[in-house]
Enzyme design. Structure first.
Site, PDB file in Angstrom:
ATOM      1  CB  CYS A  12     -46.975  -7.756  -8.118  1.00  0.00           C
ATOM      2  SG  CYS A  12     -48.228  -7.384  -9.348  1.00  0.00           S
ATOM      3  CG  ASP A  50     -44.111 -12.264  -4.479  1.00  0.00           C
ATOM      4  OD1 ASP A  50     -43.161 -11.884  -3.772  1.00  0.00           O
ATOM      5  OD2 ASP A  50     -45.274 -12.409  -4.060  1.00  0.00           O
ATOM      6  CG  HIS A  80     -16.454   9.246   2.456  1.00  0.00           C
ATOM      7  ND1 HIS A  80     -15.893   8.262   1.685  1.00  0.00           N
ATOM      8  CD2 HIS A  80     -17.769   9.297   2.104  1.00  0.00           C
ATOM      9  CE1 HIS A  80     -16.822   7.742   0.896  1.00  0.00           C
ATOM     10  NE2 HIS A  80     -17.961   8.354   1.125  1.00  0.00           N
ATOM     11  CE  LYS A 107     -20.701   1.045   1.304  1.00  0.00           C
ATOM     12  NZ  LYS A 107     -20.319   2.392   1.755  1.00  0.00           N
ATOM     13  NE  ARG A 163     -13.069   4.871   2.533  1.00  0.00           N
ATOM     14  CZ  ARG A 163     -12.605   6.111   2.700  1.00  0.00           C
ATOM     15  NH1 ARG A 163     -11.423   6.316   3.271  1.00  0.00           N
ATOM     16  NH2 ARG A 163     -13.312   7.145   2.308  1.00  0.00           N
ATOM     17  CE1 TYR A 177     -52.803  -6.555  -5.887  1.00  0.00           C
ATOM     18  CE2 TYR A 177     -50.455  -6.465  -6.370  1.00  0.00           C
ATOM     19  CZ  TYR A 177     -51.528  -7.084  -5.763  1.00  0.00           C
ATOM     20  OH  TYR A 177     -51.332  -8.225  -5.030  1.00  0.00           O
ATOM     21  NE  ARG A 237     -21.193   9.102   5.597  1.00  0.00           N
ATOM     22  CZ  ARG A 237     -21.082   8.302   4.542  1.00  0.00           C
ATOM     23  NH1 ARG A 237     -22.131   8.052   3.772  1.00  0.00           N
ATOM     24  NH2 ARG A 237     -19.918   7.744   4.238  1.00  0.00           N
TER      25      ARG A 237
HETATM   26  C1  LIG Z   1     -19.369   2.859   0.839  1.00  0.00           C
HETATM   27  C2  LIG Z   1     -18.155   3.538   1.147  1.00  0.00           C
HETATM   28  C3  LIG Z   1     -17.055   3.494   0.269  1.00  0.00           C
HETATM   29  C4  LIG Z   1     -17.117   2.853  -1.093  1.00  0.00           C
HETATM   30  O1  LIG Z   1     -17.732   3.743  -1.980  1.00  0.00           O
HETATM   31  P1  LIG Z   1     -17.857   3.458  -3.536  1.00  0.00           P
HETATM   32  O2  LIG Z   1     -18.291   4.751  -4.095  1.00  0.00           O
HETATM   33  O3  LIG Z   1     -18.866   2.401  -3.687  1.00  0.00           O
HETATM   34  O4  LIG Z   1     -16.530   3.031  -4.003  1.00  0.00           O
HETATM   35  C5  LIG Z   1     -15.887   4.088   0.682  1.00  0.00           C
HETATM   36  N1  LIG Z   1     -15.796   4.699   1.880  1.00  0.00           N
HETATM   37  C6  LIG Z   1     -16.823   4.785   2.729  1.00  0.00           C
HETATM   38  C7  LIG Z   1     -16.656   5.466   4.020  1.00  0.00           C
HETATM   39  C8  LIG Z   1     -18.053   4.224   2.389  1.00  0.00           C
HETATM   40  O5  LIG Z   1     -19.067   4.290   3.241  1.00  0.00           O
END
Ligand SMILES: *Cc1c(COP(=O)(O)O)cnc(C)c1O
Length: 725
Positions: free
Chosen positions: A665, A667, A514, A392, A573, A619, A486
């Site tokens: 800044c 850029d 998760h 992602k 994951r 700035y 979540r």
């Molecule tokens: C982003 C994400 C992961 C990966 O997490 P990491 O800590 O980067 O390995 C796994 N599961 C879900 C649902 C996520 O949103």
């Protein structure tokens, strides 16, 4: 969008037109039936050239008719391009003309005549013809009204007809005969830029100007009727042997008018052209590409005829490629088409205007380190558990396409992204395997889940019902909320989860949860994680007891795997750990693993300047020089993803640390190089990575900015060029 679709039928027909011209020069039906061949190549195929002239008129002339000053540029640009193309074509056929002995027998006057009027090779007359036609119309339109110009071109066409298909009618009249005889000394045919091209160019222009007054009735009927009439006309003239040449007919005018109207009335979505014509390897096909292809076919096909002839002679296959006129036509067409596609790709590669990737600010990505990390992480996995590559947010800033391809090479065939757009992006770049979308997908986009064969996360019970009514069975993984609060249906609502499994509209291939504190070494957090894990696995057990096949199960992300590697899951994951980075230095790490960072971030010194004591930098004048100092301006800023609050950080240059001074800044940023000698324009600055003995890690930069590497990396901008090493 609207505009583009309108013309796609015209551009599409150019390809057909190009093949019709090949037909004129190869007579596809000659070996079968001479009348049929006459109808196809001497009557029907005669629409090709007028069509090309009309499209030219359609796009080039209307602007000039509306405004002379605006339109001039279009005409001049057309003339320039056509002259260039003609020049190129002359050169291309020069060797053949030399071989044929053209220059031995031809005087200089004839050569000039050929270049300007008849074309130097038999098919090339069209280019000087179009140029002459446009020049003539330019002149006429400058002095008289468009209607008068159209009338004039019609008279010229009639004059041309008498020297072409209708020559037999006037051949016997001495005065007129000698007039035409004189003409034929100058031009080979009346089918030229003076008598033939102008009327079609003008017809195209008139159609473009009257576009708003859409034709009443169906132009297709007109097209069919006029084609029938043209067939009769051609056959009659042919039978009574009236034709001197056979490219001009009276009925060709209505045929062209109705053909053009028919093409304009057809609404074809350019989407439908994707995937055709071998042109889609490098992105969707555009109208413009079809124009190029048809032009190459036209220029190249006589060379194709020569090559096919040569090839059949050498191989003794003349009976196949020459004697059989259909195969002759098809082989010349195919060869010309393939050459056109080849030229198309060459041009695409040559035209790619790519600034030097390391010119300003860039990421260097180590494929070796990515491989290393996959190996290390795989060794932690229990038997039968696989890595789901989390790519992602552009693979945490690393470049999702290349990273996914590399992961795929290493045997990872399941990917996860956050959004449907990210998933489509992967599919468009031919990433195969399963792709799980972690986030919510809007019902308007459900069609893409099916179209691109994606797996959607079920974010709760209601969403499951919505998904199930879509119509096609959508692949899903159910998300279970075990305490993160979540996404997911709560593990406590077992009844709902069970019901989701029984929804007929879903194809459930997995279920997951998760962990919210798998990276913490605090006693209470470890207990919480264990509760989450047991809630998840208890739910799995209960579902299985009810005879439900849960599908693939998964609960660990990077820290889940590193700290709880023993869990019996189908997938882990893995995101951040793949990239060889930990979220932050203070996290629990049960398994000591040697991950290697994949990414380095670099930029260049743009200029170096000395400032006096008391002068300020950037700035807000936040930084005041305590003494005389030397600063370097570096070509990277917050728009590239450098957090603005890295203000107190340092970068590496020539193996030394240089502190950032003044506000960052958009850029650029400035560094203090007073103590570092010999710094000049173009020197490389390292923001993340190693320079000499020193290294700045992503973890350090993230900590300096009060965030975690996940945020820092995922916000690295598109503007950074990604260089894989
Ligand atoms: C982003 C994400 C992961 C990966 O997490 P990491 O800590 O980067 O390995 C796994 N599961 C879900 C649902 C996520 O949103």
């Amino acid at each position: 969008m609207q505009k583009r679709n309108e013309y796609i039928t015209l551009d599409f027909f150019r390809i057909i037109g190009a093949f019709l011209i090949v037909a004129i020069h190869t007579s596809p039906l000659a070996s079968i039936n001479s009348t049929a061949d006459f109808i196809v190549t001497r009557i029907f195929a005669r629409i090709a050239v007028p069509f090309f002239l009309m499209v030219t008129g359609y796009f080039i002339l209307p602007t000039y008719i509306h405004s002379k000053t605006d339109g001039r540029y279009k005409i001049i640009s057309f003339l320039k391009k056509t002259c260039q193309l003609y020049g190129f074509a002359i050169l291309l056929y020069l060797p053949i003309m030399v071989y044929n002995g053209y220059f031995k027998e031809t005087g200089i006057l004839t050569i000039i005549q050929d270049i300007f009027l008849n074309g130097t090779f038999y098919h090339l007359w069209y280019l000087p013809g179009a140029i002459t036609g446009i020049l003539l119309l330019w002149l006429l339109l400058n002095h008289v009204k468009p209607q008068t110009v159209l009338g004039t071109t019609l008279i010229l066409y009639c004059f041309g007809l008498l020297g072409d298909s209708y020559f037999g009618l006037i051949e016997g009249i001495p005065v007129i005969n000698s007039l035409y005889k004189f003409l034929f000394v100058i031009f080979e045919y009346t089918r030229n830029g003076l008598f033939y091209a102008p009327v079609f160019l003008m017809l195209g222009a008139v159609l473009a100007i009257n576009k708003r007054n859409v034709m009443k009735g169906n132009p297709r009927i007109g097209l069919i009727l006029s084609l029938l009439l043209m067939t009769c006309e051609g056959l009659l003239l042919h039978t009574f042997d009236i034709q001197r040449h056979d490219s001009m007919y009276v009925t060709l005018l209505p045929v062209m008018y109705y053909l053009f109207q028919t093409l304009l009335s057809m609404r074809v979505c350019s989407e439908n052209l994707k995937g055709y014509w071998l042109l889609n390897f490098m992105g969707p096909v555009r109208s413009k590409d079809l124009r190029f292809i048809s032009m190459v076919i036209y220029i190249f096909h006589p060379l194709g005829i020569i090559l096919i002839r040569g090839f059949s002679k050498v191989t003794g296959l003349e009976y196949l490629f020459i004697t059989n006129s259909v195969i002759h036509f098809l082989s010349v067409s195919l060869l010309s088409y393939l050459v056109a596609v080849f030229c198309f790709y060459c041009r695409l590669l040559l035209n790619k205007e790519m600034p030097y990737p390391k010119s300003r600010a860039w990421l260097e990505l180590s494929i070796n380190n990515l491989h290393h990390n996959v190996q290390v992480l795989t060794s932690l996995l229990p038997h039968n558990c696989h890595i789901m590559g989390v790519v992602k947010a552009n693979a945490y800033g690393h470049g999702d396409i290349r990273v996914s391809r590399e992961l795929n090479k290493m045997g990872i065939s399941t990917f996860a992204v956050a959004t449907i757009a990210e998933a489509i992006h992967l599919r468009k770049h031919k990433i195969k395997g399963d792709i799980l979308v972690f986030g919510y997908t809007h019902p308007k986009d459900f069609k893409y889940l099916v179209k691109y064969n994606l797996t959607q996360t079920i974010v709760d019970y209601d969403y499951a019902r919505t998904l199930s009514t879509f119509g096609s069975r959508i692949k899903v993984h159910i998300k279970i909320d075990t305490g993160m609060h979540r996404l997911g249906e709560s593990f406590e609502n077992l009844h709902n989860i069970e019901e989701i499994y029984h929804l007929a509209g879903l194809k459930i291939t997995g279920i997951y949860s998760h962990l919210s504190v798998s990276d913490s070494y605090l006693e209470a957090d470890i207990t919480f994680t264990q509760t989450q894990i047991s809630s998840f696995f208890n739910t799995m057990d209960k579902l299985e007891e009810k005879g439900i096949d849960t599908g693939k199960i998964h609960i660990q992300s990077s820290y889940g795997l590193l700290n709880y590697p023993e869990l019996a899951c189908d997938y882990a994951r893995i995101g951040i750990a793949l990239y060889g980075v930990l979220s932050a230095p203070d996290k629990m790490l049960k398994e000591k693993v040697s991950l290697k960072p994949v990414l380095s971030l670099k930029a260049r010194v743009v200029t170096v300047k000395s400032i006096k004591k008391g002068e300020t930098v950037s700035y807000g004048r936040d930084f005041t020089a305590p003494d005389t100092m030397v600063i370097a301006v570096v070509s990277i800023g917050y728009a590239d993803g450098i957090p603005r609050n890295l203000n107190n950080g340092s970068l590496l240059i020539k193996g030394m640390k240089a502190p950032i001074v003044g506000r960052i800044c958009m850029d650029q940023l400035m560094i203090d190089i007073t103590r570092i000698p010999n710094i000049g324009q173009d020197d490389v600055v390292t923001i993340i990575g190693t320079d000499g003995q020193l290294t700045i890690t992503a973890e350090e930069v993230a900590a300096e900015c009060g965030t975690i590497t996940n945020e820092l990396l995922s916000r690295l901008s598109e503007r950074l060029k990604r260089v894989f090493i």
